[in-house]
Design an enzyme around this catalytic site. Structure first.
Site, short mmCIF file in Angstrom:
data_model
loop_
_atom_site.label_atom_id
_atom_site.label_comp_id
_atom_site.label_asym_id
_atom_site.label_seq_id
_atom_site.Cartn_x
_atom_site.Cartn_y
_atom_site.Cartn_z
CE1 TYR A 124 7.36 1.11 -7.27
CE2 TYR A 124 8.36 2.33 -5.45
CZ TYR A 124 8.01 2.24 -6.79
OH TYR A 124 8.27 3.27 -7.64
CG PHE A 413 18.83 -0.33 -10.11
CD1 PHE A 413 17.51 -0.61 -10.43
CD2 PHE A 413 19.44 -1.06 -9.09
CE1 PHE A 413 16.80 -1.60 -9.76
CE2 PHE A 413 18.74 -2.06 -8.40
CZ PHE A 413 17.43 -2.32 -8.74
#
Length: 413
Positions: A124, A413
């Site tokens: 990322y 999450f």
């Protein structure tokens, strides 16, 4: 080969879930049931799939979130999750295309940052995300910890009570909001989160085992803490070797946090406790008479952040000192790059575009790591990831940005 990237329709959901299971190496059983259980929690307009001849081979989803920044303000965030590419379709730019589309839409909506929990570290940074919080798990040898085994309750007039999931759904949200108001790095929890984590909504991919829930109430009756844990029942040679695993501990005050840990570590027959992911400077293990009884079993990066609006992000947080910095920020997605002047003080901050000479040159990844106060600009400069254009600028950045307690995100999450 024709590859189509688009938001999903309702009819795509089962195939999309199957691709999620494939990407995360989960068994393929129960895909239809999982899709039905998750349908109400997925916004198709923010859920993307890569399709090859009609089959889903890549997945990407985002949802609205609020992130608490330094000082307690909440900023709107684009939370990224369920990112997969099937092993048959790697290295074809599918993630890059889905990420670019999602981040552009997030900026159009006015989100200030984007967040994610990275399954793999190397992915990322190339999209401008930087690790902004870290987390640790401890395994505690209860017998060695040295706490008084005769402990029968808090000595501050408070009390601990066992409750059920209904009580947690009623009392937990307000308590968590109190924690979130003071804990930078924390994110909001919606009603569905509380329903899933108390068994009111059950997902086939996460078989439900009813845990124990414990509330701490202060002397004036206010709910200041919540502990959720599960146990096993393991004995050998007529001796208990029972383990407790903490799935959540939310405390709005240090007194509540201390009392809940003390309660758990004083339960008869429990000889070992494994914590959930805690802040790396959690009160554990130092609240134990023998801190070596708490062994770190995992310590790693946790919440990753990329800024979508540099001025709004830097103006939203607070600063402990007065100073000015000109930041030349590079963005691999081209969404928020620029040169910005930050004028900060304990009374507030302004951040505006400027043509002045830069004090620091850095990428969006590095700015994401610095944003919540955990990383050091001096360290990143030593690593060659931040360029100090003016002597002393990195030290000034640390003075302005770093925080006495480390940021922490309690949730995945």
């Amino acid at each position: 080969m024709s590859l189509d990237i688009r938001t999903i329709a309702d009819s795509d959901l089962t195939d999309w879930i199957r691709a999620v299971f494939t990407g995360f190496l989960r068994p393929q059983e129960g895909v239809e049931e999982e899709a039905e259980a998750r349908r109400a929690g997925i916004d198709p307009d923010r859920t993307r799939g890569a399709f090859d001849a009609g089959r889903c081979v890549g997945t990407f989803r985002s949802f609205s979130q609020e992130l608490t920044v330094v000082g307690g303000a909440a900023v709107p965030a684009d939370a990224v999750t369920n990112v997969t590419v099937s092993p048959t379709h790697r290295r074809r730019g599918l993630l890059s295309r889905m990420m670019a589309e999602d981040q552009a839409r997030a900026k159009e909506r006015g989100d200030v940052v984007s967040t994610l929990i990275a399954a793999e570290y190397p992915i990322y940074g190339r999209y401008g995300f930087g690790p902004a919080t870290w987390a640790s798990r401890w395994r505690i040898d209860v017998g060695r910890a040295g706490l008084d085994p005769r402990w029968s309750g808090p000595d501050d007039g408070g009390r601990v009570d066992l409750v059920d999931g209904t009580d947690v759904r009623k009392l937990g949200p307000e308590l968590h909001e109190r924690l979130r108001a003071r804990q930078h790095g924390a994110v909001d929890r919606d009603e569905r989160w509380w329903r899933i984590n108390t068994g009111d909504i059950r997902l086939p991919s996460a078989p439900w085992k009813e845990p124990f829930h414990v509330l701490y109430r202060s002397a004036d009756g206010r709910v200041d803490g919540l502990l959720t844990y599960s146990t096993d029942d393991h004995w050998t040679d007529k001796q208990p070797h029972c383990r407790a695993t903490v799935s959540d501990l939310v405390a709005a005050t240090p007194a509540a946090e201390r009392a809940l840990w003390h309660f758990l570590l004083s339960i008869d027959w429990i000889t070992e406790v494994t914590t959930n992911f805690r802040a790396p400077d959690d009160l554990l293990p130092l609240l134990l008479p023998d801190p070596r009884a708490a062994r770190t079993v995992e310590a790693a990066d946790w919440l990753w952040i990329r800024l979508l609006d540099v001025p709004r992000a830097l103006e939203a947080r607070t600063y402990p000192a007065t100073g000015s910095l000109v930041l030349d920020v590079h963005d691999p997605l081209g969404l928020a790059a620029g040169r910005f002047r930050l004028d900060a003080s304990p009374e507030g901050a302004t951040c505006t575009p400027t043509t002045a000479s830069a004090d620091l040159t850095l990428g969006m990844t590095e700015l994401g790591s610095l944003y919540l106060g955990d990383e050091s600009a001096v360290r990143l400069t030593a690593l060659g990831r931040v360029t100090e254009e003016r002597p002393g600028a990195a030290a000034l950045a640390d003075t302005l940005l770093r925080t006495p307690r480390r940021p922490w995100c309690p949730d995945v999450f």
